[in-house]
Design a protein around this motif. Structure first.
Motif, PDB file in Angstrom:
ATOM      1  N   ARG A  10       1.021  -0.862  -0.063  1.00 44.06           N
ATOM      2  CA  ARG A  10      -0.218   0.003   0.342  1.00 44.06           C
ATOM      3  C   ARG A  10       0.617   1.668   0.284  1.00 44.06           C
ATOM      4  NH1 ARG A  10      -3.687  -1.755   5.034  1.00 44.06           N
ATOM      5  NH2 ARG A  10      -1.804  -2.549   5.683  1.00 44.06           N
ATOM      6  N   ASP A  11       2.289   0.654   0.318  1.00 45.77           N
ATOM      7  CA  ASP A  11       3.433   2.367   0.271  1.00 45.77           C
ATOM      8  C   ASP A  11       3.361   2.358  -1.017  1.00 45.77           C
ATOM      9  OD1 ASP A  11       3.089   2.491   3.087  1.00 45.77           O
ATOM     10  OD2 ASP A  11       4.389   0.805   3.090  1.00 45.77           O
ATOM     11  N   GLU A  12       3.392   1.886  -1.797  1.00 43.18           N
ATOM     12  CA  GLU A  12       4.222   2.138  -3.388  1.00 43.18           C
ATOM     13  C   GLU A  12       3.620   3.522  -3.940  1.00 43.18           C
ATOM     14  OE1 GLU A  12       3.269   0.084  -8.161  1.00 43.18           O
ATOM     15  OE2 GLU A  12       3.591  -1.644  -5.999  1.00 43.18           O
ATOM     16  N   TYR A  43       9.443   4.185 -13.952  1.00 45.34           N
ATOM     17  CA  TYR A  43      10.882   3.295 -13.368  1.00 45.34           C
ATOM     18  C   TYR A  43      10.717   3.103 -12.251  1.00 45.34           C
ATOM     19  CZ  TYR A  43      15.451   3.110 -12.053  1.00 45.34           C
ATOM     20  OH  TYR A  43      16.555   2.796 -11.627  1.00 45.34           O
ATOM     21  N   PHE A  44      10.004   4.688 -11.356  1.00 44.13           N
ATOM     22  CA  PHE A  44       9.921   4.474  -9.524  1.00 44.13           C
ATOM     23  C   PHE A  44       9.287   2.908  -9.082  1.00 44.13           C
ATOM     24  CE2 PHE A  44      11.676   8.792 -10.470  1.00 44.13           C
ATOM     25  CZ  PHE A  44      12.534   8.225 -10.222  1.00 44.13           C
ATOM     26  N   GLN A  45       8.182   2.894 -10.381  1.00 41.16           N
ATOM     27  CA  GLN A  45       7.098   1.857  -9.616  1.00 41.16           C
ATOM     28  C   GLN A  45       7.259   1.234  -9.821  1.00 41.16           C
ATOM     29  OE1 GLN A  45       4.106   3.660 -11.774  1.00 41.16           O
ATOM     30  NE2 GLN A  45       2.435   4.414 -10.469  1.00 41.16           N
ATOM     31  N   THR A  50      10.236  -4.505  -7.980  1.00 36.00           N
ATOM     32  CA  THR A  50      11.271  -5.272  -8.145  1.00 36.00           C
ATOM     33  C   THR A  50      11.977  -5.379  -6.426  1.00 36.00           C
ATOM     34  OG1 THR A  50      11.560  -4.964 -10.534  1.00 36.00           O
ATOM     35  CG2 THR A  50      13.037  -5.921  -9.645  1.00 36.00           C
ATOM     36  N   PHE A  51      12.098  -5.045  -5.695  1.00 33.02           N
ATOM     37  CA  PHE A  51      12.463  -4.963  -4.463  1.00 33.02           C
ATOM     38  C   PHE A  51      12.304  -4.427  -3.485  1.00 33.02           C
ATOM     39  CE2 PHE A  51      15.812  -3.405  -8.329  1.00 33.02           C
ATOM     40  CZ  PHE A  51      16.764  -4.286  -7.825  1.00 33.02           C
ATOM     41  N   ALA A  52      10.345  -4.648  -3.673  1.00 29.46           N
ATOM     42  CA  ALA A  52       9.345  -4.861  -2.483  1.00 29.46           C
ATOM     43  C   ALA A  52      10.742  -4.622  -0.973  1.00 29.46           C
ATOM     44  CB  ALA A  52       8.811  -4.845  -3.007  1.00 29.46           C
ATOM     45  N   ALA A  53      11.213  -6.192  -0.867  1.00 27.16           N
ATOM     46  CA  ALA A  53      12.028  -6.793  -0.394  1.00 27.16           C
ATOM     47  C   ALA A  53      12.798  -6.807   0.652  1.00 27.16           C
ATOM     48  CB  ALA A  53      11.850  -8.158  -0.816  1.00 27.16           C
ATOM     49  N   GLN A  54      14.063  -5.643  -0.391  1.00 33.43           N
ATOM     50  CA  GLN A  54      14.725  -5.000   0.192  1.00 33.43           C
ATOM     51  C   GLN A  54      14.258  -3.704   0.374  1.00 33.43           C
ATOM     52  OE1 GLN A  54      14.722  -6.486  -2.630  1.00 33.43           O
ATOM     53  NE2 GLN A  54      15.504  -7.804  -2.427  1.00 33.43           N
ATOM     54  N   PHE A  67      11.819   6.098   2.942  1.00 33.71           N
ATOM     55  CA  PHE A  67      12.571   4.670   2.441  1.00 33.71           C
ATOM     56  C   PHE A  67      13.906   4.882   2.183  1.00 33.71           C
ATOM     57  CE2 PHE A  67      12.423   5.476  -2.029  1.00 33.71           C
ATOM     58  CZ  PHE A  67      13.281   5.335  -2.585  1.00 33.71           C
ATOM     59  N   TYR A  68      14.419   3.621   2.611  1.00 38.31           N
ATOM     60  CA  TYR A  68      15.620   3.177   1.731  1.00 38.31           C
ATOM     61  C   TYR A  68      15.655   1.547   0.901  1.00 38.31           C
ATOM     62  CZ  TYR A  68      17.031   0.211   5.919  1.00 38.31           C
ATOM     63  OH  TYR A  68      17.081  -0.946   6.466  1.00 38.31           O
ATOM     64  N   LEU A  69      16.777   1.302   0.370  1.00 38.91           N
ATOM     65  CA  LEU A  69      17.114   0.740  -0.344  1.00 38.91           C
ATOM     66  C   LEU A  69      17.908  -0.252  -0.488  1.00 38.91           C
ATOM     67  CD1 LEU A  69      15.711  -0.603  -4.270  1.00 38.91           C
ATOM     68  CD2 LEU A  69      17.309  -1.443  -2.751  1.00 38.91           C
ATOM     69  N   ARG A  70      18.118  -1.701   0.405  1.00 39.02           N
ATOM     70  CA  ARG A  70      19.796  -2.197   0.632  1.00 39.02           C
ATOM     71  C   ARG A  70      19.728  -4.031  -0.086  1.00 39.02           C
ATOM     72  NH1 ARG A  70      21.302  -5.295   4.463  1.00 39.02           N
ATOM     73  NH2 ARG A  70      19.774  -5.534   5.815  1.00 39.02           N
ATOM     74  N   ILE A  71      20.831  -3.887  -0.511  1.00 32.81           N
ATOM     75  CA  ILE A  71      21.203  -4.658  -0.911  1.00 32.81           C
ATOM     76  C   ILE A  71      22.546  -5.763  -0.313  1.00 32.81           C
ATOM     77  CG2 ILE A  71      22.169  -6.274  -3.164  1.00 32.81           C
ATOM     78  CD1 ILE A  71      19.896  -4.082  -4.816  1.00 32.81           C
TER      79      ILE A  71
END
Length: 155
Positions: A10-12, A43-45, A50-54, A67-71
């Motif tokens: 729901r944040d997307e 592109y951002f969506q 693709t990286f929801a879990a991260q 937010f942050y995205l971490r791999i």
């Protein structure tokens, strides 16, 4: 202050708009013009999907502030809405805590050389600039190059 939490589908929509706006504000004047058509809202969506879990988020579900995205040990993206002071530090602290919890002893992140506010923020949080890296932009994204500051921090 809100707690950092896992991404919720729901944040997307709200995060994509926040990220789109913050990215264009921070990077739009500093990237090759050929990249800009490839950085539209879709592109951002797609990237968030693709990286929801991260992805970790701060703020109410459906109306997040950042937010942050971490791999692995790399904080790949960290964005906060305009005028949301303190949320960036909370997100970065969460990324560091999560990495330590996973047994990672050193974190890494990057930002554009020209993004002086981000550079100042990361340095104030104890991250050390280790080098400047020139990255090629994929041809399907318009081609060209970007210069990134690469930071590291012992956790």
């Amino acid at each position: 202050m809100d707690r950092v939490r896992a991404f919720d589908p729901r944040d997307e929509a709200a995060l994509a708009v926040l990220w789109h706006d913050a990215w264009h504000m921070a990077h739009g004047a500093h990237v090759p013009a050929t990249l800009l058509p490839n950085r539209q809202l879709d592109y951002f969506q797609r990237t968030l999907q693709t990286f929801a879990a991260q992805t970790r988020v701060i703020g109410p579900v459906g109306a997040p502030f950042g937010f942050y995205l971490r791999i692995g040990n790399y904080v790949d993206r960290l964005f906060v809405g305009v005028r949301k002071r303190g949320y960036g530090a909370a997100l970065l602290n969460d990324a560091e805590t999560e990495m330590r919890r996973e047994g990672i002893s050193e974190g890494e992140l990057g930002c554009l050389v020209e993004n002086t506010p981000a550079r100042g923020f990361y340095e104030a949080q104890g991250w050390q600039l280790i080098h400047i890296k020139t990255e090629a932009i994929l041809e399907e994204h318009g081609g060209g190059t970007l210069n990134d500051c690469i930071y590291r921090k012992k956790l």
